[in-house]
Design a protein around this motif. Structure first.
Motif, PDB file in Angstrom:
ATOM      1  N   THR A 122      29.849  41.400  39.478  1.00  0.00           N
ATOM      2  CA  THR A 122      29.949  39.943  39.486  1.00  0.00           C
ATOM      3  C   THR A 122      28.667  39.340  38.936  1.00  0.00           C
ATOM      4  N   ASP A 123      28.761  38.145  38.371  1.00  0.00           N
ATOM      5  CA  ASP A 123      27.604  37.505  37.759  1.00  0.00           C
ATOM      6  C   ASP A 123      26.817  36.692  38.783  1.00  0.00           C
ATOM      7  N   ASP A 124      25.932  35.831  38.281  1.00  0.00           N
ATOM      8  CA  ASP A 124      25.089  35.035  39.176  1.00  0.00           C
ATOM      9  C   ASP A 124      25.890  34.040  40.004  1.00  0.00           C
ATOM     10  N   GLU A 125      27.079  33.743  39.553  1.00  0.00           N
ATOM     11  CA  GLU A 125      27.951  32.850  40.314  1.00  0.00           C
ATOM     12  C   GLU A 125      28.954  33.635  41.153  1.00  0.00           C
ATOM     13  N   TYR A 126      28.684  34.928  41.301  1.00  0.00           N
ATOM     14  CA  TYR A 126      29.509  35.820  42.123  1.00  0.00           C
ATOM     15  C   TYR A 126      30.956  35.835  41.641  1.00  0.00           C
ATOM     16  N   LEU A 127      31.069  35.999  40.324  1.00  0.00           N
ATOM     17  CA  LEU A 127      32.373  35.949  39.688  1.00  0.00           C
ATOM     18  C   LEU A 127      32.439  36.985  38.572  1.00  0.00           C
ATOM     19  N   PHE A 128      33.611  37.604  38.415  1.00  0.00           N
ATOM     20  CA  PHE A 128      33.856  38.485  37.277  1.00  0.00           C
ATOM     21  C   PHE A 128      35.279  38.241  36.789  1.00  0.00           C
ATOM     22  N   ILE A 129      35.421  38.065  35.460  1.00  0.00           N
ATOM     23  CA  ILE A 129      36.734  37.920  34.835  1.00  0.00           C
ATOM     24  C   ILE A 129      36.812  38.922  33.700  1.00  0.00           C
ATOM     25  N   SER A 130      37.784  39.789  33.758  1.00  0.00           N
ATOM     26  CA  SER A 130      37.918  40.812  32.719  1.00  0.00           C
ATOM     27  C   SER A 130      38.348  40.189  31.394  1.00  0.00           C
ATOM     28  N   GLU A 131      38.112  40.886  30.350  1.00  0.00           N
ATOM     29  CA  GLU A 131      38.556  40.443  29.032  1.00  0.00           C
ATOM     30  C   GLU A 131      40.089  40.466  28.968  1.00  0.00           C
ATOM     31  N   PRO A 132      40.701  39.534  28.206  1.00  0.00           N
ATOM     32  CA  PRO A 132      42.164  39.545  28.094  1.00  0.00           C
ATOM     33  C   PRO A 132      42.651  40.883  27.530  1.00  0.00           C
ATOM     34  N   LYS A 170      58.408  40.779  30.635  1.00  0.00           N
ATOM     35  CA  LYS A 170      57.284  41.593  30.178  1.00  0.00           C
ATOM     36  C   LYS A 170      56.037  40.721  30.040  1.00  0.00           C
ATOM     37  N   VAL A 171      54.904  41.322  30.373  1.00  0.00           N
ATOM     38  CA  VAL A 171      53.632  40.609  30.354  1.00  0.00           C
ATOM     39  C   VAL A 171      52.982  40.781  28.986  1.00  0.00           C
ATOM     40  N   LYS A 172      52.483  39.662  28.446  1.00  0.00           N
ATOM     41  CA  LYS A 172      51.803  39.717  27.151  1.00  0.00           C
ATOM     42  C   LYS A 172      50.316  40.013  27.331  1.00  0.00           C
ATOM     43  N   THR A 173      49.611  39.127  28.056  1.00  0.00           N
ATOM     44  CA  THR A 173      48.176  39.330  28.260  1.00  0.00           C
ATOM     45  C   THR A 173      47.857  39.294  29.754  1.00  0.00           C
ATOM     46  N   VAL A 174      46.786  40.030  30.109  1.00  0.00           N
ATOM     47  CA  VAL A 174      46.374  40.130  31.514  1.00  0.00           C
ATOM     48  C   VAL A 174      44.863  39.975  31.599  1.00  0.00           C
ATOM     49  N   GLN A 175      44.432  39.174  32.550  1.00  0.00           N
ATOM     50  CA  GLN A 175      43.027  39.132  32.944  1.00  0.00           C
ATOM     51  C   GLN A 175      42.962  39.230  34.465  1.00  0.00           C
ATOM     52  N   VAL A 176      41.957  39.916  34.968  1.00  0.00           N
ATOM     53  CA  VAL A 176      41.766  40.055  36.413  1.00  0.00           C
ATOM     54  C   VAL A 176      40.487  39.340  36.799  1.00  0.00           C
ATOM     55  N   LYS A 177      40.598  38.457  37.785  1.00  0.00           N
ATOM     56  CA  LYS A 177      39.464  37.663  38.241  1.00  0.00           C
ATOM     57  C   LYS A 177      39.047  38.128  39.634  1.00  0.00           C
ATOM     58  N   VAL A 178      37.768  38.417  39.773  1.00  0.00           N
ATOM     59  CA  VAL A 178      37.212  38.856  41.060  1.00  0.00           C
ATOM     60  C   VAL A 178      36.110  37.886  41.460  1.00  0.00           C
ATOM     61  N   ASN A 192      28.782  42.053  52.700  1.00  0.00           N
ATOM     62  CA  ASN A 192      30.083  41.581  53.124  1.00  0.00           C
ATOM     63  C   ASN A 192      31.094  42.602  52.636  1.00  0.00           C
ATOM     64  N   ASP A 193      32.252  42.652  53.273  1.00  0.00           N
ATOM     65  CA  ASP A 193      33.236  43.656  52.891  1.00  0.00           C
ATOM     66  C   ASP A 193      34.348  43.102  52.009  1.00  0.00           C
ATOM     67  N   LEU A 194      34.315  41.807  51.681  1.00  0.00           N
ATOM     68  CA  LEU A 194      35.496  41.179  51.110  1.00  0.00           C
ATOM     69  C   LEU A 194      35.274  40.658  49.701  1.00  0.00           C
ATOM     70  N   ALA A 195      36.308  40.807  48.889  1.00  0.00           N
ATOM     71  CA  ALA A 195      36.371  40.179  47.567  1.00  0.00           C
ATOM     72  C   ALA A 195      37.753  39.559  47.416  1.00  0.00           C
ATOM     73  N   TYR A 196      37.848  38.562  46.542  1.00  0.00           N
ATOM     74  CA  TYR A 196      39.091  37.818  46.376  1.00  0.00           C
ATOM     75  C   TYR A 196      39.544  37.969  44.925  1.00  0.00           C
ATOM     76  N   VAL A 197      40.740  38.530  44.743  1.00  0.00           N
ATOM     77  CA  VAL A 197      41.220  38.926  43.416  1.00  0.00           C
ATOM     78  C   VAL A 197      42.473  38.142  43.060  1.00  0.00           C
ATOM     79  N   SER A 198      42.507  37.649  41.829  1.00  0.00           N
ATOM     80  CA  SER A 198      43.717  37.024  41.293  1.00  0.00           C
ATOM     81  C   SER A 198      43.923  37.537  39.871  1.00  0.00           C
ATOM     82  N   VAL A 199      45.130  37.355  39.359  1.00  0.00           N
ATOM     83  CA  VAL A 199      45.485  37.847  38.024  1.00  0.00           C
ATOM     84  C   VAL A 199      45.939  36.667  37.169  1.00  0.00           C
ATOM     85  N   ILE A 200      45.422  36.598  35.950  1.00  0.00           N
ATOM     86  CA  ILE A 200      45.772  35.534  35.004  1.00  0.00           C
ATOM     87  C   ILE A 200      46.698  36.132  33.947  1.00  0.00           C
TER      88      ILE A 200
END
Length: 664
Positions: free
Chosen positions: A49-59, A120-128, A78-86
């Motif tokens: 994760t970056d300085d803003e405690y965020l990571f987004i994978s490349e499409p 079917k999915v075209k593009t995927v990004q994962v946000k942590v 801490n033990d927790l992270a919050y993940v969503s998919v774009i």
């Protein structure tokens, strides 16, 4: 038993075992089977994760089916992270984001989540994302990961037992013919085994919330402070320093004013005429905290005291239910004796008291334990013909009921049950107390009350100069309780929250949420939270609603009166708490036991009939379903969120470990 019946039950048990096995392997592991044969695609490795405690994978250009995502990471502090998919998919040209799911790095399977796109999915990004101050190192992010099958033995055992007992109860099985009988010696080890299992479960629950094991808040150590004060020969909490501004304040109970004026005070202590006192019931202090301090020189942790009273509660329940059945019924299947005991132990909002073993809940669980034990011993004295045992049980029962006053005074209203049990003539016989033939019994009944009354009244007078003043109104809390007053609008709203507000149930773990408490009360309406009203959220007490529509069976007049007495006691206590303090879930534990006792008597009445009748078959099935639902609700209150204390915040590894049991 006939050999053909034995074969039938063996075959049925084996069938239920196979059903359980299929459920565990194929249904509860649906996600694993869904992911089999998938081609795993790794879209990120060794990231952070970056300085803003965020990571987004490349499409990632997938152009294929997307079944799941798996994130393997480690989080600092801490033990927790919050993940969503774009995603973009067949039905969505522009990217959209899924809901977040929580990954606990110490619960590996929490990293998996099924994905349900539109085609079917075209593009995927994962946000942590992680919380501030908690950077994460992301080892890998995998699409269409093959999720291994996870056979959970505990889940399978619970499902198997639920289905097995359901089968035995829903059919005319042998289990209905085995009646509860104290003369059947083989029932004792089975009963003791269940009692031990419930106590072990309570021990596990009492240590689940790691935050409360260390008592992080100073005001939760009042019992320990009082032990040291008593050692010095005073009831004043001498370790609490009184701020000069508190002594000169026009109204020291207006804590908002104290904060604005910079006057420090000890939260939730009783303050009276320049001294701090503990307003919590003295009995747990005298029985547990003070002896422990005198013997060891140390401080008894709150969760030990809470658990000790839970053990006493369990013992009291098994005695009480047994004696209620002996006193009020002719024949009840032994299985329902066990289920009624387990229900009363675990469904009278008791789990909430055990999983939150703080200073507030110790006097409540103590009052509950002594009430149930006392009622059980009273009934034992009525059921036995042995004079010595009768008098000992009567004395011990009265002592137990009297001690309730020194725990949670409002719960002492259950002592009114003595009017029905001892003063109401039954079957034409003379009353059991206060007659010329019951002098010794009357002494055994009265002396414990008198002795406890003297001690409690002395303690009240030593603190507040009034033998009837328990000091709760002098608490330096969130509102001035000395001027709280009374009004019907606040009482009506509070009683609705306590009794009739539906629980907030959702589809996401932990399924039970804090009930919505809002309103237009034109005054100060104080509340924390509840998980729904006792009369609508706890299925065990639905028997009370059933009594409104049909009286199943010919209940005796004294039993009906006792049901009414318990319900009325619960309503009176709920009204008292609502007006005196506000809407807080732990206050439901003051009156839930009384409501549960009324429901218990109803179930005993309903089930007290020949097992070959249609009415018994219907009612036994309803009873079983209600008990299962009550257990489920009680379990969910242990997992549900809270304002300051809950498993999700305090024991996330356990919380999300349990969540995996529901992650199919």
């Amino acid at each position: 038993m006939d050999s053909s019946l034995v074969k039938k039950y063996i075959l049925s048990t084996f069938t239920i075992f196979l059903i359980t096995l299929c459920l565990e392997v194929f249904v509860f592991n649906y996600s694993s089977w869904r992911s089999m044969g998938s081609e795993q695609i790794t879209v990120a490795t060794d990231e952070a994760t970056d300085d803003e405690y965020l990571f987004i994978s490349e499409p990632y250009e997938l152009n294929d089916d997307l079944k799941n995502v798996y994130v393997d990471l480690e989080v600092e502090n801490n033990d927790l992270a919050y993940v969503s998919v774009i995603l973009t998919d067949k039905g969505d040209k522009y990217p959209y984001s899924t809901a977040e799911y929580v990954v606990c790095d110490q619960v590996p399977r929490s990293g998996y989540s099924n994905i349900y796109p539109f085609g079917k999915v075209k593009t995927v990004q994962v946000k942590v994302r992680t919380l501030e101050g908690c950077p994460a190192r992301i080892d890998s992010i995998v699409l269409n990961a093959r999720k291994p099958i996870d056979f959970k033995g505990t889940r399978a055992l619970l499902v198997f037992l639920t289905l097995l007992f359901g089968y035995l109860i829903f059919t005319q099985s042998f289990i209905h013919a085995i009646t509860f009988d104290v003369r059947k010696k083989w029932q004792y080890p089975v009963t003791i085994l269940l009692m031990i299992l419930i106590i072990i479960l309570g021990e596990k629950i009492s240590t689940a919330d790691k935050l409360l094991l260390n008592t992080p808040w100073p005001h939760h150590l009042q019992y320990q402070e009082l032990a040291r004060s008593l050692e010095k020969g005073t009831v004043v909490l001498t370790e609490q320093e009184v701020h000069p501004g508190l002594l000169s304040s026009e109204n020291p109970y207006d804590t908002i004013s104290l904060q604005m004026e910079g006057v420090t005070y000890s939260m939730d202590y009783a303050f009276y005429k320049g001294n701090y006192y503990a307003y919590f019931g003295i009995v747990p202090e005298v029985l547990l905290f003070y002896p422990y301090h005198m013997l060891t020189g140390g401080n008894l942790p709150n969760h030990y005291a809470d658990f000790a009273m839970y053990v006493l509660l369990v013992i009291g329940v098994f005695i009480l239910v047994a004696e209620m059945i002996r006193w009020f019924s002719k024949e009840i299947p032994y299985i329902f004796y066990l289920l009624l005991c387990a229900s009363l132990c675990l469904c009278a909002n008791t789990v909430y008291l055990v999983i939150r073993p703080d200073v507030y809940n110790i006097p409540i669980i103590s009052g509950t334990a002594f009430s149930l034990l006392g009622l059980g011993l009273w009934l034992l004295s009525l059921n036995t013909d042995k004079t010595v045992l009768k008098r000992l049980a009567l004395f011990a029962g009265s002592l137990s009921m009297a001690l309730v006053v020194g725990c949670r005074p409002q719960m002492a209203i259950l002592s009114l049950a003595a009017v029905v049990l001892f003063l109401w003539k039954r079957d034409g016989k003379e009353r059991k107390l206060f007659s010329k033939n019951t002098v010794m019994e009357t002494i055994c009944f009265v002396v414990p009350y008198a002795a406890v009354a003297v001690l409690v009244c002395w303690y009240n007078y030593a603190r507040f100069g009034n033998i009837f003043d328990f000091g709760a109104s002098y608490s330096l809390t969130s509102n001035d309780m000395t001027h709280r007053g009374f009004n019907f609008d606040r009482l009506f709203r509070s009683l609705f929250c306590f009794l009739l507000q539906p629980p907030t149930i959702g589809t996401d773990y932990p399924f039970l949420d804090i009930a919505k408490i809002e309103g237009s009360h034109m005054g100060k309406f104080l509340y924390e939270y509840t998980y729904g009203g006792v009369l609508v959220s706890n299925a065990f007490v639905f028997s009370l609603w059933m009594m409104l529509f049909k009286d199943f069976g010919e209940a005796k007049k004294h039993l009906k009166t006792l049901v009414f007495l318990f319900v009325a006691s619960g309503l009176i206590v709920s009204g008292f708490d609502a007006n005196a303090a506000g809407v807080i879930y732990r206050y439901t534990c003051d009156f839930a036991p009384a409501i549960m006792l009324a429901a218990l008597l109803c179930w005993i009445t309903f089930l007290d009939r020949p097992s070959n009748t249609a009415s018994y078959r219907l009612l036994s099935r309803i009873a079983y379903v209600c008990m299962i639902l009550a257990f489920a609700y009680s379990f969910l209150t242990a997992l549900a969120p809270g304002i300051s204390v809950c498993l999700e915040n305090d024991s996330p590894v356990l919380f999300y470990g349990i969540a995996d049991y529901f992650n199919f």
